[in-house]
Design a protein around this motif. Structure first.
Motif, PDB file in Angstrom:
ATOM      1  N   ALA A   4      31.294  30.253  44.125  1.00 14.44           N
ATOM      2  CA  ALA A   4      31.116  31.479  43.340  1.00 14.44           C
ATOM      3  C   ALA A   4      29.917  31.400  42.402  1.00 14.44           C
ATOM      4  CB  ALA A   4      32.389  31.775  42.543  1.00 14.44           C
TER       5      ALA A   4
ATOM      6  N   VAL B 111      40.168  32.640  33.733  1.00 14.72           N
ATOM      7  CA  VAL B 111      40.431  31.766  34.871  1.00 14.72           C
ATOM      8  C   VAL B 111      41.578  30.798  34.541  1.00 14.72           C
ATOM      9  CG1 VAL B 111      39.453  30.035  36.434  1.00 14.72           C
ATOM     10  CG2 VAL B 111      38.061  31.997  35.731  1.00 14.72           C
TER      11      VAL B 111
ATOM     12  N   ASN C 221      24.318  38.474  48.800  1.00 12.19           N
ATOM     13  CA  ASN C 221      24.750  39.630  47.999  1.00 12.19           C
ATOM     14  C   ASN C 221      23.550  40.390  47.425  1.00 12.19           C
ATOM     15  OD1 ASN C 221      27.789  39.038  47.978  1.00 12.19           O
ATOM     16  ND2 ASN C 221      26.882  37.103  47.344  1.00 12.19           N
TER      17      ASN C 221
ATOM     18  N   GLY D 184      30.514  41.955  46.931  1.00 16.08           N
ATOM     19  CA  GLY D 184      30.887  40.615  47.394  1.00 16.08           C
ATOM     20  C   GLY D 184      32.252  40.208  46.869  1.00 16.08           C
ATOM     21  N   MET D 185      32.548  40.607  45.648  1.00 18.01           N
ATOM     22  CA  MET D 185      33.851  40.283  45.056  1.00 18.01           C
ATOM     23  C   MET D 185      34.986  40.959  45.833  1.00 18.01           C
ATOM     24  SD  MET D 185      35.181  41.034  41.226  1.00 18.01           S
ATOM     25  CE  MET D 185      35.714  42.683  41.635  1.00 18.01           C
TER      26      MET D 185
ATOM     27  N   HIS E 190      26.845  41.812  44.112  1.00 29.78           N
ATOM     28  CA  HIS E 190      27.858  40.858  43.636  1.00 29.78           C
ATOM     29  C   HIS E 190      29.233  41.522  43.566  1.00 29.78           C
ATOM     30  CE1 HIS E 190      24.719  38.082  43.011  1.00 29.78           C
ATOM     31  NE2 HIS E 190      24.237  38.604  41.915  1.00 29.78           N
TER      32      HIS E 190
ATOM     33  N   LEU F 281      27.749  38.142  36.345  1.00 31.25           N
ATOM     34  CA  LEU F 281      28.509  37.224  37.201  1.00 31.25           C
ATOM     35  C   LEU F 281      29.676  36.594  36.439  1.00 31.25           C
ATOM     36  CD1 LEU F 281      25.550  35.524  39.094  1.00 31.25           C
ATOM     37  CD2 LEU F 281      27.390  36.833  40.160  1.00 31.25           C
TER      38      LEU F 281
ATOM     39  N   PHE G 126      38.009  40.409  38.644  1.00 34.69           N
ATOM     40  CA  PHE G 126      38.763  40.071  39.855  1.00 34.69           C
ATOM     41  C   PHE G 126      40.240  39.870  39.524  1.00 34.69           C
ATOM     42  CE2 PHE G 126      40.440  36.907  42.820  1.00 34.69           C
ATOM     43  CZ  PHE G 126      39.891  37.245  44.053  1.00 34.69           C
ATOM     44  N   LEU G 127      40.482  39.097  38.484  1.00 29.06           N
ATOM     45  CA  LEU G 127      41.861  38.725  38.157  1.00 29.06           C
ATOM     46  C   LEU G 127      42.627  39.883  37.521  1.00 29.06           C
ATOM     47  CD1 LEU G 127      40.985  35.139  36.932  1.00 29.06           C
ATOM     48  CD2 LEU G 127      42.337  35.712  38.981  1.00 29.06           C
TER      49      LEU G 127
ATOM     50  N   LEU H 272      32.805  38.579  36.382  1.00 30.89           N
ATOM     51  CA  LEU H 272      33.502  38.869  37.647  1.00 30.89           C
ATOM     52  C   LEU H 272      34.868  38.190  37.768  1.00 30.89           C
ATOM     53  CD1 LEU H 272      30.756  39.095  40.417  1.00 30.89           C
ATOM     54  CD2 LEU H 272      32.025  40.941  39.317  1.00 30.89           C
ATOM     55  N   PRO H 273      35.001  36.919  37.327  1.00 28.75           N
ATOM     56  CA  PRO H 273      36.344  36.329  37.427  1.00 28.75           C
ATOM     57  C   PRO H 273      37.395  37.169  36.712  1.00 28.75           C
ATOM     58  CG  PRO H 273      34.735  34.613  36.999  1.00 28.75           C
ATOM     59  CD  PRO H 273      34.003  35.930  36.889  1.00 28.75           C
TER      60      PRO H 273
ATOM     61  N   VAL I  72      35.723  38.971  48.814  1.00 27.17           N
ATOM     62  CA  VAL I  72      36.542  37.800  48.466  1.00 27.17           C
ATOM     63  C   VAL I  72      38.023  38.171  48.559  1.00 27.17           C
ATOM     64  CG1 VAL I  72      37.206  36.203  46.613  1.00 27.17           C
ATOM     65  CG2 VAL I  72      34.785  36.690  47.033  1.00 27.17           C
TER      66      VAL I  72
ATOM     67  N   PHE J  58      37.975  28.029  43.491  1.00 27.68           N
ATOM     68  CA  PHE J  58      36.657  28.574  43.184  1.00 27.68           C
ATOM     69  C   PHE J  58      35.732  27.474  42.668  1.00 27.68           C
ATOM     70  CE2 PHE J  58      39.152  32.513  42.832  1.00 27.68           C
ATOM     71  CZ  PHE J  58      38.353  33.372  43.573  1.00 27.68           C
TER      72      PHE J  58
HETATM   73  C1  V07 Z   1      31.701  36.048  42.155  1.00 29.64           C
HETATM   74  C2  V07 Z   1      31.531  37.591  44.132  1.00 29.64           C
HETATM   75  C3  V07 Z   1      31.505  36.916  45.464  1.00 29.64           C
HETATM   76  C4  V07 Z   1      30.121  36.718  46.004  1.00 29.64           C
HETATM   77  C5  V07 Z   1      29.379  35.591  45.357  1.00 29.64           C
HETATM   78  C6  V07 Z   1      28.872  35.752  43.953  1.00 29.64           C
HETATM   79  C7  V07 Z   1      29.505  36.778  43.085  1.00 29.64           C
HETATM   80  C8  V07 Z   1      35.189  36.134  42.639  1.00 29.64           C
HETATM   81  C9  V07 Z   1      35.111  35.315  41.527  1.00 29.64           C
HETATM   82  C10 V07 Z   1      36.211  34.637  40.848  1.00 29.64           C
HETATM   83  C11 V07 Z   1      36.028  33.385  40.272  1.00 29.64           C
HETATM   84  C12 V07 Z   1      37.082  32.737  39.630  1.00 29.64           C
HETATM   85  C13 V07 Z   1      38.317  33.338  39.605  1.00 29.64           C
HETATM   86  C14 V07 Z   1      38.528  34.570  40.172  1.00 29.64           C
HETATM   87  C15 V07 Z   1      37.473  35.226  40.790  1.00 29.64           C
HETATM   88  C16 V07 Z   1      33.748  35.220  41.242  1.00 29.64           C
HETATM   89  C17 V07 Z   1      31.796  34.604  40.241  1.00 29.64           C
HETATM   90  C18 V07 Z   1      31.058  35.342  41.145  1.00 29.64           C
HETATM   91  C19 V07 Z   1      31.098  33.849  39.160  1.00 29.64           C
HETATM   92  F1  V07 Z   1      39.354  32.700  39.015  1.00 29.64           F
HETATM   93  N1  V07 Z   1      33.984  36.531  43.017  1.00 29.64           N
HETATM   94  N2  V07 Z   1      33.073  35.981  42.171  1.00 29.64           N
HETATM   95  N3  V07 Z   1      33.128  34.532  40.288  1.00 29.64           N
HETATM   96  N4  V07 Z   1      30.970  36.774  43.083  1.00 29.64           N
END
Ligand code: V07
Length: 255
Positions: free
Chosen positions: A78, A133, A37, A55-56, A52, A94, A101-102, A97-98, A59, A150
């Protein structure tokens, strides 16, 4: 289980001599080291955090696809225990991001019957990360589809050390005979106690090592590497990994 048609993106060329994916013989558990990333961003003259974020989004795409294919477990690396050494601003980004994302994706995960799980030292995550989370875990705990696992603040050696400590304590308390310590006993004390071991490990971005990821659990897994950076990874590459996995299985499955 609804089976979707293969993706038509043309990047990894399927071998015209061979049939496509066998949807009845997919790996049950796929683990991914989502690397590259930062390098993706650097190549584009962008800050690492832009990588990052992109990258998310990948995912989300891969989770959707794995769920549609009927894969049982997807374990995503992650955040490692080593990642705390990165610059404070990057770690803070970072850890948000969770939640990000959620905020956008939890309704779809619920709708798709996905169950969110984590492995790693959850307690030592920031409070706001844990809250987001934990809510996702709670709201998806009865779902029976894909387990989206994760690895957050995860380190494999630490996991094994903690397992050994618990086992040693059981011996010390007189509840376990030393002769009863076997592989099953160790497995049952790892974060992954309730999961089948990964059938396939994917690592992006050209590195070919495990970086303290699932050292015990990957003992018999197939490894698949690509030079593609994680933000450039997509459904077609994912299917190529599954396809190569199946061909390896077919080749030595007969003996
Ligand atoms: C992170 C995005 C993917 C590339 C790698 C590093 C950065 C999704 C999550 C996540 C984690 C827990 C959750 C929901 C989503 C995440 C981190 C970093 C720390 F319940 N992507 N992502 N968490 N990256």
């Amino acid at each position: 289980m609804p089976i979707k048609f293969p993706f038509t993106k043309s990047k990894p060329k399927p071998d015209p001599q061979s049939p496509g994916l066998d949807y009845k013989q997919l790996p049950q558990h796929v683990a991914i080291i989502m690397d590259g990333n930062g390098r993706w961003a650097k190549n584009k003259g962008l800050p690492r955090i832009a990588g990052h974020k992109e990258g998310m989004n990948v995912v989300k795409k891969i989770v959707r696809h794995a769920s549609n294919l009927g894969i049982e477990v997807l374990t995503l690396y992650a955040f490692s225990t080593e990642n705390w050494k990165r610059p404070k601003t990057e770690v803070e980004f970072l850890m948000k991001l969770p939640m990000e994302f959620l905020n956008t994706y939890l309704p779809e995960l619920i709708e798709k019957n996905v169950r969110v799980e984590t492995i790693g030292d959850f307690e030592r995550l920031p409070e706001h990360t844990k809250t987001a989370v934990q809510e996702a875990k709670d709201r998806t705990k009865d779902n029976t589809g894909l387990i989206l696992n994760f690895a957050l603040n995860y380190g494999s050696r630490y996991e094994m050390v903690e397992a050994v400590k618990i086992v040693a304590e059981e011996v010390k308390q007189g509840n376990l005979d030393v002769d009863k310590i076997d592989e099953g006993c160790i497995s049952r004390h790892l974060y992954t106690a309730d999961l089948k071991e990964p059938d396939l490990l994917i690592r992006t971005s050209g590195e070919q090592r495990l970086s303290n990821f699932l050292l015990w659990q990957l003992a018999y897994s197939e490894f698949w590497f690509t030079d593609v950076y994680w933000p450039d990874f997509d459904e077609a590459y994912f299917e190529k990994a599954l396809y190569d996995y199946q061909n390896r299985k077919r080749r030595y499955g007969g003996v």
